[in-house]
Write an enzyme that holds these catalytic residues in place. Structure first.
Site, PDB file in Angstrom:
ATOM      1  N   ASP A  12      26.381 -15.360  -3.023  1.00 64.70           N
ATOM      2  CA  ASP A  12      26.893 -16.720  -3.282  1.00 64.70           C
ATOM      3  C   ASP A  12      27.137 -16.843  -4.778  1.00 64.70           C
ATOM      4  O   ASP A  12      26.315 -16.400  -5.581  1.00 64.70           O
ATOM      5  CB  ASP A  12      25.847 -17.772  -2.836  1.00 64.70           C
TER       6      ASP A  12
ATOM      7  N   GLY B 233      29.144 -23.742  -5.368  1.00 67.87           N
ATOM      8  CA  GLY B 233      29.517 -24.665  -4.306  1.00 67.87           C
ATOM      9  C   GLY B 233      30.923 -24.439  -3.787  1.00 67.87           C
ATOM     10  O   GLY B 233      31.800 -23.955  -4.504  1.00 67.87           O
TER      11      GLY B 233
ATOM     12  N   GLY C 269      27.422 -16.794   1.570  1.00 67.67           N
ATOM     13  CA  GLY C 269      27.248 -18.248   1.546  1.00 67.67           C
ATOM     14  C   GLY C 269      25.807 -18.634   1.825  1.00 67.67           C
ATOM     15  O   GLY C 269      25.428 -18.911   2.955  1.00 67.67           O
TER      16      GLY C 269
ATOM     17  N   HIS D 174      35.497 -22.075   3.005  1.00 68.73           N
ATOM     18  CA  HIS D 174      36.168 -22.349   4.280  1.00 68.73           C
ATOM     19  C   HIS D 174      37.678 -22.568   4.143  1.00 68.73           C
ATOM     20  O   HIS D 174      38.335 -22.992   5.084  1.00 68.73           O
ATOM     21  CB  HIS D 174      35.513 -23.541   4.982  1.00 68.73           C
TER      22      HIS D 174
ATOM     23  N   ASP E 139      29.563 -17.338   5.999  1.00 73.65           N
ATOM     24  CA  ASP E 139      29.424 -18.801   5.903  1.00 73.65           C
ATOM     25  C   ASP E 139      29.747 -19.241   4.481  1.00 73.65           C
ATOM     26  O   ASP E 139      29.095 -20.101   3.910  1.00 73.65           O
ATOM     27  CB  ASP E 139      27.990 -19.209   6.297  1.00 73.65           C
TER      28      ASP E 139
ATOM     29  N   SER F 155      19.934 -20.760   5.708  1.00 81.00           N
ATOM     30  CA  SER F 155      20.234 -19.646   6.622  1.00 81.00           C
ATOM     31  C   SER F 155      19.530 -18.373   6.152  1.00 81.00           C
ATOM     32  O   SER F 155      19.145 -17.521   6.968  1.00 81.00           O
ATOM     33  CB  SER F 155      21.748 -19.406   6.706  1.00 81.00           C
TER      34      SER F 155
ATOM     35  N   PHE G  86      22.979 -26.477   5.539  1.00 79.29           N
ATOM     36  CA  PHE G  86      23.892 -26.803   6.619  1.00 79.29           C
ATOM     37  C   PHE G  86      23.700 -25.862   7.798  1.00 79.29           C
ATOM     38  O   PHE G  86      24.644 -25.236   8.278  1.00 79.29           O
ATOM     39  CB  PHE G  86      25.343 -26.732   6.119  1.00 79.29           C
TER      40      PHE G  86
ATOM     41  N   ASP H 240      30.632 -22.211  11.671  1.00 86.59           N
ATOM     42  CA  ASP H 240      31.592 -23.330  11.623  1.00 86.59           C
ATOM     43  C   ASP H 240      32.881 -23.033  12.379  1.00 86.59           C
ATOM     44  O   ASP H 240      33.987 -23.293  11.885  1.00 86.59           O
ATOM     45  CB  ASP H 240      31.884 -23.741  10.164  1.00 86.59           C
TER      46      ASP H 240
END
Ligand code: SAH
Ligand code: MG
Length: 210
Positions: free
Chosen positions: A69, A73, A44, A142, A139, A50, A18, A168
């Site tokens: 991470d 997910g 993330g 959220h 990232d 990224s 993303f 974001d």
């Protein structure tokens, strides 16, 4: 900030993820400018998109990139949600696992001597974190609670003059969730960070020198 000709070691369009190319290039350039002074951290990674932008810049500077991470997910990546990819489902454990994709990306990008994966929840990783960061990229989750954990847990470790990047950011709720924008505003209100640039939804801040 120094502009670099960005040439990536993998076909970035083939990496799941993303990260918009313009945002990725801005991440790369920010890391290229910062990483001379110390390690970079990303919260993330997902399948490493990224990570390739940041890691390529870190490698050029001889710096390390911590890539955090839990690889299970975010909410919006779960089955039934908008950003679910069935390839990432591990039926053996009845959960998502993006780690195999991440590892494959890092190997193909020749970043195995640059990227240190930290596979856990950001809350746990933050507990004893004490390493100064030349740049922090947020990232991860959220939900507001998650974004706050990432901001509170890691932004104090950004060096003076270092970079805080947040993905974001949508000032209009119609365009997306507000948690990243909330921590962006907190960072500004703290008096510790100043605005550098906004590239699409990527906000770049610099820790003020005192
Ligand atoms: N930067 C990636 C996209 C990240 S998606 C890219 O360029 O494609 C968000 C990631 O944050 C997911 O992989 C999810 O597993 C991770 N994440 C969400 N909440 C987390 C938490 N509390 N701790 C660690 N990782 C988290
Ligand atoms: Mg994002």
């Amino acid at each position: 900030m120094k502009k670099t000709d960005i040439s990536l070691p993998v076909d970035i369009d083939a990496v799941k993820g993303f990260m918009d190319p313009a945002e990725g290039a801005a991440l790369h350039d920010a890391a290229f400018g910062a990483a001379e002074r110390g390690p970079v951290m990303e919260i993330g990674s997902y399948c490493g998109k990224s990570t390739v932008y940041l890691g390529t810049a870190c490698k050029a500077r001889g710096a390390l990139l911590y890539a955090l991470d839990h690889h299970r997910g975010s909410e919006e990546n779960q089955p039934g949600w908008e950003h679910h990819d069935p390839d990432t489902w591990d039926a053996r454990v009845d959960a998502m696992d993006t780690m195999p994709f991440f590892r494959s990306t890092i190997r193909r990008a020749q970043l195995e001597d640059t990227v240190i994966a930290i596979v856990t929840k950001s809350r746990l990783a933050a507990r004893h974190w004490n390493i100064p960061l030349s740049m922090l990229f947020i990232d991860g989750g959220h939900a507001l609670e998650m974004a706050m954990i990432d901001y509170r847990g890691f932004s104090p470790h950004v060096m003076q003059g270092g970079i805080l990047a947040i993905h974001d950011i949508f000032s209009d709720p119609k365009d997306g969730g507000q948690a990243p924008y909330e921590i962006y505003k907190l960072a500004l209100a703290s008096g510790m960070f100043e605005e550098l640039a906004m590239v699409k939804s990527l906000g770049l801040l610099r820790r003020i020198l005192v």
